[in-house]
Design a protein around this motif. Structure first.
Motif, short mmCIF file in Angstrom:
data_model
loop_
_atom_site.label_atom_id
_atom_site.label_comp_id
_atom_site.label_asym_id
_atom_site.label_seq_id
_atom_site.Cartn_x
_atom_site.Cartn_y
_atom_site.Cartn_z
N PHE A 19 0.77 -1.24 0.00
CA PHE A 19 0.00 0.00 0.00
C PHE A 19 0.81 1.30 0.00
CE2 PHE A 19 -2.67 -3.10 2.47
CZ PHE A 19 -3.61 -3.32 1.47
N TYR A 20 2.06 1.26 0.41
CA TYR A 20 2.75 2.53 0.68
C TYR A 20 4.14 2.63 0.07
CZ TYR A 20 -1.11 2.99 3.94
OH TYR A 20 -2.38 3.05 4.48
N MET A 25 9.47 5.19 -1.21
CA MET A 25 10.49 5.63 -2.15
C MET A 25 10.73 7.14 -2.04
SD MET A 25 11.42 2.77 -3.53
CE MET A 25 12.31 3.10 -5.07
N ALA A 26 9.68 7.90 -1.79
CA ALA A 26 9.83 9.34 -1.62
C ALA A 26 10.67 9.66 -0.39
CB ALA A 26 8.45 10.01 -1.51
N PHE A 33 13.49 9.07 7.18
CA PHE A 33 12.11 8.82 7.57
C PHE A 33 11.84 9.57 8.88
CE2 PHE A 33 13.28 5.12 5.10
CZ PHE A 33 12.17 4.92 4.29
N GLU A 34 10.63 10.07 9.02
CA GLU A 34 10.20 10.67 10.28
C GLU A 34 9.22 9.69 10.92
OE1 GLU A 34 8.67 14.52 9.34
OE2 GLU A 34 10.68 15.37 9.02
N VAL A 35 9.65 9.09 12.01
CA VAL A 35 8.91 7.98 12.61
C VAL A 35 8.37 8.39 13.97
CG1 VAL A 35 9.01 5.57 13.34
CG2 VAL A 35 10.40 6.35 11.41
N ALA A 48 17.99 7.29 5.76
CA ALA A 48 17.51 6.42 4.69
C ALA A 48 18.53 6.24 3.57
CB ALA A 48 16.22 6.97 4.10
N GLY A 49 19.66 6.93 3.62
CA GLY A 49 20.64 6.84 2.55
C GLY A 49 21.35 5.50 2.53
N VAL A 50 21.77 5.09 1.35
CA VAL A 50 22.44 3.81 1.20
C VAL A 50 23.76 3.78 1.97
CG1 VAL A 50 23.72 4.36 -0.91
CG2 VAL A 50 22.94 2.00 -0.50
#
Length: 283
Positions: A19-20, A25-26, A33-35, A48-50
């Motif tokens: 679903f997301y 990807m954005a 990510f803001e969790v 989130a960077g590799v």
């Protein structure tokens, strides 16, 4: 340690692959990510960077959108390692009304194994449920176990994780909304019988069975049993597959007292704002 990279869990809280993925990807493109912590409401940033992420662990019951849109290929091309926890249960429109037919889901299992390798896939048959409908005798959701096991073995998958349904209040509320329906606690002796039968069925197909957060059950198994406690986030396996280093400490955010063996990961999903539309009765 400085050389360690993080493990991203996507996600125990909702079905991101189904679903997301556009949102996911954005956020990768944004670099973090803001969790929101579901218990205290605090927000944290997860890189989130590799350069900071060793591997992404996806949980899903329907990987079709993920497969159709080539997200996995995009991620691996960008340098991310991937791992998949794929829950494939028996076809039961009452328990799991929002899922594709079983044959489509087993086809997804084969497609994932072909594209990314079977060692990166864990089949979850989870949870095992017992229930009554309209005063009928007890039913269970084990009916398609052998059919799914045949598909998993054919795809080269060698690990299955299972557990028995926990009686949370939110589950009892959902069950109460279905006329004549009630979940049944089978008791320890029945759970032992079932787990030993599952072990035999899967072993004959070259699949090892593990349990998720079933400490009492594990303690009651006969000494000759090959069933082991599971780790849905197995840090040692990630390093074996892809090298590098990930945190190997036990995850304090999981149910360690119940037997969870997961190593540390950062779950970037949310219960609020990321509803799961599978509408499973036991979730």
């Amino acid at each position: 340690t400085p050389s360690e990279k993080i493990v991203i869990a996507a996600s125990r809280r909702t079905d991101i692959p189904a679903f997301y993925m556009d949102w996911f990807m954005a956020r990768l493109a944004a670099g973090h990510f803001e969790v929101v912590n579901p218990y205290n409401g605090n927000m944290r940033r997860v890189p989130a960077g590799v350069d900071r992420v060793h591997i992404i662990v996806f949980w899903s019951k329907n990987f079709q959108p993920f497969l159709d849109n080539g997200y996995g290929e995009q991620l691996t091309a960008a340098g991310y390692h991937l791992f998949f926890n794929f829950t494939v249960n028996s076809e039961d429109r009452l328990l799991e009304p929002g899922l594709p037919p079983l044959d489509r889901r087993t086809a997804q299992l084969s497609a994932l194994a072909k594209r990314f390798g079977p060692r990166r896939i864990v089949w979850r048959f989870d949870p095992v449920c017992f229930y009554s409908l309209g005063g009928s005798k007890a039913r269970d959701n084990l009916g398609d176990l052998e059919r799914i096991a045949d598909a998993a073995a054919g795809a080269g998958v060698t690990t299955c994780i299972t557990s028995f349904m926990d009686f949370y209040r939110k589950i009892e509320r959902r069950a109460a909304a279905v006329p004549g329906f009630s979940f049944i606690d089978p008791g320890l002796a029945k759970r032992l019988e079932v787990i030993c039968r599952m072990e035999s069925i899967l072993a004959s197909r070259g699949i090892a069975l593990s349990t998720c957060c079933e400490k009492e059950l594990m303690a009651a198994l006969p000494p000759e049993s090959t069933v082991r406690p599971s780790s849905c986030v197995p840090g040692n396996l990630f390093m074996e597959l892809d090298g590098g280093a990930v945190p190997l400490g036990r995850d304090p955010g999981q149910r360690r007292a119940a037997g969870c063996g997961c190593t540390l990961s950062m779950d970037i999903g949310g219960y609020r704002g990321q509803a799961c539309f599978h509408d499973c009765l036991f979730w």
